[in-house]
Design a protein around this motif. Sequence first.
Motif, PDB file in Angstrom:
ATOM      1  N   ILE A   6       0.863  -1.179   0.000  1.00  0.00           N
ATOM      2  CA  ILE A   6       0.000   0.000   0.000  1.00  0.00           C
ATOM      3  C   ILE A   6       0.903   1.233   0.000  1.00  0.00           C
ATOM      4  O   ILE A   6       1.733   1.401   0.891  1.00  0.00           O
ATOM      5  N   PRO A   7       0.781   2.106  -0.997  1.00  0.00           N
ATOM      6  CA  PRO A   7       1.701   3.248  -1.093  1.00  0.00           C
ATOM      7  C   PRO A   7       1.635   4.168   0.126  1.00  0.00           C
ATOM      8  O   PRO A   7       0.568   4.378   0.700  1.00  0.00           O
ATOM      9  N   LEU A   8       2.775   4.704   0.497  1.00  0.00           N
ATOM     10  CA  LEU A   8       2.840   5.709   1.556  1.00  0.00           C
ATOM     11  C   LEU A   8       2.218   7.014   1.071  1.00  0.00           C
ATOM     12  O   LEU A   8       2.254   7.331  -0.123  1.00  0.00           O
ATOM     13  N   ASP A   9       1.675   7.781   2.004  1.00  0.00           N
ATOM     14  CA  ASP A   9       1.242   9.132   1.664  1.00  0.00           C
ATOM     15  C   ASP A   9       2.452   9.938   1.199  1.00  0.00           C
ATOM     16  O   ASP A   9       3.530   9.863   1.800  1.00  0.00           O
ATOM     17  N   ASP A  10       2.281  10.709   0.133  1.00  0.00           N
ATOM     18  CA  ASP A  10       3.387  11.500  -0.402  1.00  0.00           C
ATOM     19  C   ASP A  10       3.961  12.461   0.627  1.00  0.00           C
ATOM     20  O   ASP A  10       5.162  12.759   0.607  1.00  0.00           O
ATOM     21  N   GLU A  11       3.115  12.961   1.533  1.00  0.00           N
ATOM     22  CA  GLU A  11       3.556  13.958   2.507  1.00  0.00           C
ATOM     23  C   GLU A  11       4.601  13.428   3.476  1.00  0.00           C
ATOM     24  O   GLU A  11       5.380  14.198   4.029  1.00  0.00           O
ATOM     25  N   ILE A  12       4.608  12.118   3.716  1.00  0.00           N
ATOM     26  CA  ILE A  12       5.560  11.557   4.674  1.00  0.00           C
ATOM     27  C   ILE A  12       6.665  10.761   3.995  1.00  0.00           C
ATOM     28  O   ILE A  12       7.674  10.443   4.615  1.00  0.00           O
ATOM     29  N   ASN A  13       6.504  10.449   2.716  1.00  0.00           N
ATOM     30  CA  ASN A  13       7.457   9.597   2.015  1.00  0.00           C
ATOM     31  C   ASN A  13       8.772  10.337   1.786  1.00  0.00           C
ATOM     32  O   ASN A  13       8.793  11.487   1.321  1.00  0.00           O
ATOM     33  N   ILE A  14       9.891   9.675   2.111  1.00  0.00           N
ATOM     34  CA  ILE A  14      11.202  10.327   1.958  1.00  0.00           C
ATOM     35  C   ILE A  14      11.545  10.590   0.501  1.00  0.00           C
ATOM     36  O   ILE A  14      12.500  11.324   0.219  1.00  0.00           O
ATOM     37  N   THR A  15      10.785  10.042  -0.434  1.00  0.00           N
ATOM     38  CA  THR A  15      11.037  10.332  -1.838  1.00  0.00           C
ATOM     39  C   THR A  15      10.863  11.819  -2.137  1.00  0.00           C
ATOM     40  O   THR A  15      11.346  12.304  -3.178  1.00  0.00           O
ATOM     41  N   ARG A  16      10.197  12.544  -1.260  1.00  0.00           N
ATOM     42  CA  ARG A  16      10.023  13.993  -1.495  1.00  0.00           C
ATOM     43  C   ARG A  16      11.337  14.746  -1.432  1.00  0.00           C
ATOM     44  O   ARG A  16      11.397  15.914  -1.853  1.00  0.00           O
ATOM     45  N   PHE A  17      12.389  14.112  -0.898  1.00  0.00           N
ATOM     46  CA  PHE A  17      13.686  14.776  -0.808  1.00  0.00           C
ATOM     47  C   PHE A  17      14.689  14.259  -1.831  1.00  0.00           C
ATOM     48  O   PHE A  17      15.848  14.633  -1.813  1.00  0.00           O
ATOM     49  N   GLU A  18      14.243  13.373  -2.699  1.00  0.00           N
ATOM     50  CA  GLU A  18      15.140  12.844  -3.712  1.00  0.00           C
ATOM     51  C   GLU A  18      15.097  13.742  -4.954  1.00  0.00           C
ATOM     52  O   GLU A  18      14.048  14.197  -5.371  1.00  0.00           O
TER      53      GLU A  18
END
Length: 347
Positions: free
Chosen positions: A334-346
């Motif tokens: 189940i995908p993580l919420d974008d707001e908490i996913n560390i991919t936001r810093f990649e």
Amino acid sequence: MNVDYIVVGLGLAGLAFVEELINQNKSFIVFEDASQTSSLVAGGMYNPVILKRFTPVWNGHEQLQLALPFYKKLEDKFNTQFDFKFTTKKMFTSVGDENNWFIASDKPVLAHYMLPNVKKDVIPGVIGEYGYGELTGTGRVDTDLLLQTYRSYLTERNELITNSFDYSLLNIEANYYEYNSIKAQRIVFSEGYGLSKNPFFNYLPLNGTKGELITIHAPGLDIDFLLKSTLFVFPLGNNFFRVGATFNWTDKTGTPTEEGKQELIEKLEKVINVPYQIIKQSAGIRPTVKDRRPLVGEHPTHKNMYVLNGLGTRGVMIAPTVAKQLFNTIENNIPLDDEINITRFEE
């Protein structure tokens, strides 16, 4: 030893994730060296309203719907009270505060917690000439007692190693991780501010914020609610109170300071006018993030290596939600919420 998970760190985030593993019959071993004390020195309060601006905490209402039953189950599990519910009274410092309270208390979500009537009654020992706004549905989790209880529980189950985790000893194989004689399919790092020394995840923007608290004894102060002004004062029983907290973005030590104590004294004496004695002072580094969202997700190159961190000042509320989200991501895709996913810093 073969296990499903290695978990590094047993603050609130690690505890919530381990409890999820236990509930889902997953095997694990936890490393916890007690080097990070943010959960232990935290006030432990839960309150879904930002009282500085009278705005809702990010997802606070939803987080509480999961968090309160979570702590109730732990209370039943250990036959121990951890969750102490009480009202919160926000001390107004101007007539403008009162007007802003009325406006905010009529808004969706906030109306669940903010009572529309303003209290003008005199509270002995408290300086409150402009009155108070009252919040319901708030309280405090005794994080110190909870973590000590949980660590003892894992020790009895032979699932806790109290040595520091040595990153250099972790062997990354194709389908598993090996640490000394332990083989695990997955590894989760939930080390609080200790993440700053983690070679796998120290690229993440974790900003440690030091907080200091004092415990006082004030026989002339008789309140059974949390009092919030420029600091908080909450009752521990028998006229003992926890007072905090400071915010220091430069000092990265967990050592209490005279400067922190003096700041708390100065603010406290604008809130209460009765004699008191300082019994204890404590300090810890909160794992905070620049966008005030948790750090959750899988390492960009090492598969089955995860981080669960960055809960900041509201770990009591957030921990059960993010722990469940991470587990569901790992085990149920189940995908993580974008707001908490560390991919936001990649990049």
